[in-house]
Design an enzyme around this catalytic site. Structure first.
Site, mmCIF file in Angstrom:
data_model
loop_
_atom_site.group_PDB
_atom_site.id
_atom_site.type_symbol
_atom_site.label_atom_id
_atom_site.label_comp_id
_atom_site.label_asym_id
_atom_site.label_seq_id
_atom_site.Cartn_x
_atom_site.Cartn_y
_atom_site.Cartn_z
ATOM 1 N N GLU A 60 0.874 -1.169 0.000
ATOM 2 C CA GLU A 60 0.000 0.000 0.000
ATOM 3 C C GLU A 60 0.910 1.217 0.000
ATOM 4 O O GLU A 60 1.526 1.547 1.009
ATOM 5 C CB GLU A 60 -0.909 0.012 1.225
ATOM 6 N N ASP A 71 -4.314 8.893 11.060
ATOM 7 C CA ASP A 71 -3.015 8.266 11.261
ATOM 8 C C ASP A 71 -2.412 8.672 12.594
ATOM 9 O O ASP A 71 -2.568 9.807 13.053
ATOM 10 C CB ASP A 71 -2.048 8.643 10.134
#
Length: 279
Positions: A60, A71
């Site tokens: 990814e 995140d």
């Protein structure tokens, strides 16, 4: 890296993600998340070739963008390093994918782009065609406005570019079903609501009921991420019935440590890969 006179032949058409899981008793597949530009693209190229040698199913690869609310600090630091170095904008990353993808026999590349940072000022159809032409095997668009979801799926299908869709385990059942039905590369099931690097309190194997329910709505592979950092975590994801585990923060942290310690990043990362690949 050993020299070859002819690049490996890459199969035409959409490449399958996590094919090993489709054999009886197959181990769960493995996807690793990294930000393009961290490490720098020339070093990353050697690292990606190493992933293919080691049999990692999927990279990814994110076009870095700042201050992601989903995140944790490890991935945010990585994106900041990549952005400060420069040379990892969308066009740079597509050129990188076009260069490295023909040399991969096993590893697939799922490109992750942020709508606001990478795609919002572009024509969606044209950008999708450019991403498909680079050789990317799949596309995940972060923060895509809901009003553009149908157009995104239509343009990706027209370009022959499989899409990665996402949902949370805590999402309403209708939302999970919609994400599953739209997946054509794989469905990314986020194991825990929060920031990357956090794991579900009950463990990944406890997601079996959710994975089984999602199977009713998709023929695409189901991959589980968030809080996956060890071989034991990968095996627990496999025990849930999912096709693959996605390791993000732990992979990015391994790159961060190697750079801080002045190590050969691809070789240091090889040791991390071997520590998490399912037996």
């Amino acid at each position: 890296m050993p020299e070859t006179t002819t690049p490996p032949t890459v199969a035409t058409g959409p490449a399958p993600f996590f094919p090993g899981r489709r054999t009886p008793g197959g181990a769960p597949g493995l996807a690793l998340f990294l930000n393009a530009g961290d490490p720098p693209l020339p070093v990353l190229r050697d690292l990606v070739l190493m992933l293919d040698e080691e049999g990692v199913d999927c990279l990814e690869l994110a076009v870095p963008f700042p201050d992601s609310v989903t995140d944790g600090p490890v991935i945010r630091r990585s994106a900041r390093r990549a952005l400060e170095r420069g040379g990892a904008a969308l066009d740079d990353v597509l050129a990188f994918v076009a260069d490295v993808r023909p040399h991969l026999n096993h590893t697939r590349i799922a490109l992750l782009t942020d709508w606001r940072y990478s795609l919002g000022d572009r024509d969606l159809g044209a950008a999708t065609r450019e991403i498909a032409a680079s050789g990317a095997d799949g596309l995940l668009v972060h923060a895509l406005p809901p009003r553009l979801r149908a157009e995104h799926l239509e343009t990706a299908a027209a370009a022959g570019l499989p899409v990665v869709t996402t949902c949370y385990t805590q999402s309403p059942s209708a939302t999970r079903a919609q994400a599953a039905a739209a997946a054509s590369a794989y469905l990314y099931l986020v194991a825990h609501y929060g920031r990357s690097g956090t794991a579900p309190a009950t463990g990944h194997a406890a997601l079996a009921e959710t994975v089984t329910a999602l199977r009713e709505h998709t023929a695409a592979p189901i991959a589980v991420g968030f809080g996956v950092s060890t071989r034991q975590d990968v095996e627990a994801v496999g025990a849930s019935g999912a096709d693959a585990a996605i390791i993000g923060s732990a992979a990015v942290a391994a790159v961060e440590r190697a750079q801080q310690d002045g190590l050969d990043v691809p070789e240091a990362f090889r040791e991390f890969v071997r520590s998490v690949l399912p037996a």
